[in-house]
Design a protein around this motif. Structure first.
Motif, mmCIF file in Angstrom:
data_model
loop_
_atom_site.group_PDB
_atom_site.id
_atom_site.type_symbol
_atom_site.label_atom_id
_atom_site.label_comp_id
_atom_site.label_asym_id
_atom_site.label_seq_id
_atom_site.Cartn_x
_atom_site.Cartn_y
_atom_site.Cartn_z
ATOM 1 N N GLY A 151 8.079 -44.579 10.222
ATOM 2 C CA GLY A 151 7.161 -43.644 9.442
ATOM 3 C C GLY A 151 7.760 -43.948 7.921
ATOM 4 N N LEU A 152 8.173 -45.293 7.658
ATOM 5 C CA LEU A 152 8.659 -45.269 6.349
ATOM 6 C C LEU A 152 7.593 -46.423 5.374
ATOM 7 N N ALA A 203 2.851 -39.816 4.379
ATOM 8 C CA ALA A 203 3.382 -38.912 3.332
ATOM 9 C C ALA A 203 4.730 -39.289 3.250
ATOM 10 N N THR A 204 5.773 -39.833 4.307
ATOM 11 C CA THR A 204 6.882 -40.389 4.180
ATOM 12 C C THR A 204 7.126 -41.683 3.911
ATOM 13 N N ALA A 205 6.181 -42.412 3.745
ATOM 14 C CA ALA A 205 6.242 -43.632 3.193
ATOM 15 C C ALA A 205 7.050 -44.158 1.971
ATOM 16 N N ALA A 206 8.127 -45.083 2.091
ATOM 17 C CA ALA A 206 8.969 -45.257 0.985
ATOM 18 C C ALA A 206 8.277 -45.873 -0.276
ATOM 19 N N PRO A 264 13.139 -43.849 -1.995
ATOM 20 C CA PRO A 264 13.604 -45.014 -1.475
ATOM 21 C C PRO A 264 13.986 -44.943 0.045
ATOM 22 N N ALA A 265 14.068 -46.233 0.580
ATOM 23 C CA ALA A 265 14.511 -46.128 1.971
ATOM 24 C C ALA A 265 15.213 -47.242 2.402
ATOM 25 N N LEU A 266 16.066 -47.388 3.448
ATOM 26 C CA LEU A 266 17.143 -48.454 3.504
ATOM 27 C C LEU A 266 16.549 -49.191 4.843
ATOM 28 N N ALA A 267 16.377 -50.593 4.581
ATOM 29 C CA ALA A 267 15.648 -51.485 5.701
ATOM 30 C C ALA A 267 16.884 -52.721 5.992
ATOM 31 N N PRO A 268 17.405 -52.445 7.295
ATOM 32 C CA PRO A 268 18.571 -53.136 7.744
ATOM 33 C C PRO A 268 17.887 -54.767 8.008
ATOM 34 N N LEU A 269 18.318 -55.677 7.133
ATOM 35 C CA LEU A 269 18.141 -57.106 7.591
ATOM 36 C C LEU A 269 19.482 -57.462 8.493
ATOM 37 N N VAL A 270 19.377 -56.743 9.690
ATOM 38 C CA VAL A 270 20.447 -57.044 10.396
ATOM 39 C C VAL A 270 19.923 -56.960 11.948
ATOM 40 N N ILE A 271 20.310 -58.130 12.649
ATOM 41 C CA ILE A 271 19.823 -58.187 14.124
ATOM 42 C C ILE A 271 20.703 -57.133 14.892
ATOM 43 N N LEU A 318 4.592 -55.243 1.465
ATOM 44 C CA LEU A 318 4.601 -53.524 1.272
ATOM 45 C C LEU A 318 3.958 -53.163 -0.044
ATOM 46 N N ALA A 319 4.054 -54.171 -0.903
ATOM 47 C CA ALA A 319 3.445 -53.795 -2.270
ATOM 48 C C ALA A 319 4.326 -52.621 -2.917
ATOM 49 N N VAL A 320 5.494 -52.710 -2.658
ATOM 50 C CA VAL A 320 6.468 -51.671 -3.357
ATOM 51 C C VAL A 320 7.742 -52.564 -3.677
ATOM 52 N N PRO A 321 8.706 -52.245 -4.688
ATOM 53 C CA PRO A 321 9.828 -53.207 -5.021
ATOM 54 C C PRO A 321 10.756 -52.759 -3.877
ATOM 55 N N VAL A 322 11.454 -54.262 -3.506
ATOM 56 C CA VAL A 322 12.704 -54.303 -2.706
ATOM 57 C C VAL A 322 13.795 -54.893 -3.280
#
Length: 324
Positions: free
Chosen positions: A155-156, A168-171, A229-236, A199-203
């Motif tokens: 939901g981010l 509403a919860t989008a980062a 801000p939200a965390l997005a793991p680039l982790v398998i 996403l059109a948001v800063p990463v």
């Protein structure tokens, strides 16, 4: 025949794929000729329930992507891998087994999206047996897609960029977290650019295993205007301690998406990475594969024409005992 039919065999045998017929048929892919080395998925973790679920599903995706491929999983040394009578094997055990059997050295595909500490040990081990080690899986647009999906599942983020409705919860800013130190964070920056475009948001990339790295990235986003801000793991999954992910979310107070896990594009990347490491087929091999496909199609057409000729022939075929 599958590996399950050979008790104790760590390296599987080839399972030939079926050839499609008809005018739109595609000849069997020549990238994996007979005698090609196996694909060994090198997992930067010891064998365990969590790593099992991810790697087995990924290998299932790999097999569906490329029928006939030989696959096996090699773990790091540990109590659960090898020496316990189980089916788990270390990378070293698989390399030794292939050498003893006179088989080509397997192609080692590291199950990591970027630089990682275990790669040094893996390359040293591979050099002892003359085994090739492929590049890591990233950076790649397919990884950005996978991260995007995980964010949307939490939901981010919007799942579809073409739709302009709000969540509403989008980062409004994302910290792309990875493991492997500053080198891994730098490499993740490329995938971060691809993700930002989606996403059109800063990463901003950050390393989970570098103290203060994630917090600094979150502060940077807040200073530049991000309020959610939200965390997005680039982790398998297997390459990172799950506590690192939980701690980062707790310390920063930011919601986090799930690791990539066995997302389909990760399996596709594994298959593509393996294929890229194989020698290119010669013109003769390509011509032979095409000729075999044409012959199979012709034979199939002739058989269909013969069985369908005349009502008596069709009736006889229908009444023919199945036990013939």
């Amino acid at each position: 025949m599958s590996t399950a039919a050979i008790p104790g065999a760590p390296l599987p045998v080839r399972t030939p794929g079926s050839r499609a017929r008809g005018r739109h048929r595609r000849p069997e892919r020549p990238e994996i000729p007979a005698g090609s080395p196996a694909l060994v998925l090198a997992v930067p973790a010891t064998a365990g329930p969590e790593s099992h679920s991810v790697v087995e599903e990924l290998l299932s995706i790999v097999r569906s992507e490329q029928s006939g491929i030989q696959t096996a999983v090699g773990y790091l040394p540990g109590e659960a891998a090898g020496g316990t009578g189980g089916d788990d094997h270390t990378v070293a055990e698989l390399l030794a087994t292939a050498a003893e059997a006179g088989l080509p050295a397997p192609v080692l595909v590291p199950l990591v999206p970027g630089p990682h500490g275990f790669l040094t040990e893996l390359h040293a081990l591979a050099a002892e047996y003359g085994a090739p080690v492929t590049d890591v899986l990233g950076p790649h647009p397919l990884l950005a897609e996978a991260v995007h999906v995980r964010l949307s599942e939490a939901g981010l983020a919007r799942a579809d960029r073409a739709r302009l409705f709000a969540i509403a919860t989008a980062a409004d800013g994302v910290v792309l977290t990875t493991v492997g130190g500053e080198d891994a964070a730098a490499a993740a920056g490329i995938t971060g650019v691809l993700l930002a475009a989606r996403l059109a948001v800063p990463v901003v990339p950050a390393a989970l295993d570098v103290p203060g790295s994630v917090a600094a990235a979150v502060n940077h986003l807040k200073e530049t205007g991000s309020q959610r801000p939200a965390l997005a793991p680039l982790v398998i999954g297997p390459e990172a301690d799950s506590e690192l992910l939980a701690t980062a979310a707790e310390e920063t107070g930011c919601p986090s998406a799930a690791p990539l896990g066995a997302y389909p594009t990760v399996g596709q990347l594994i298959a593509a990475t393996y294929l890229a490491a194989l020698p290119a087929p010669s013109p003769e091999e390509l011509a032979r594969a095409e000729a075999e496909a044409e012959a199979a199609e012709a034979a199939g057409g002739a058989h269909a024409g013969h069985s369908g000729h005349g009502g008596h022939g069709a009736h006889a075929a229908a009444e023919e005992p199945s036990g013939r």
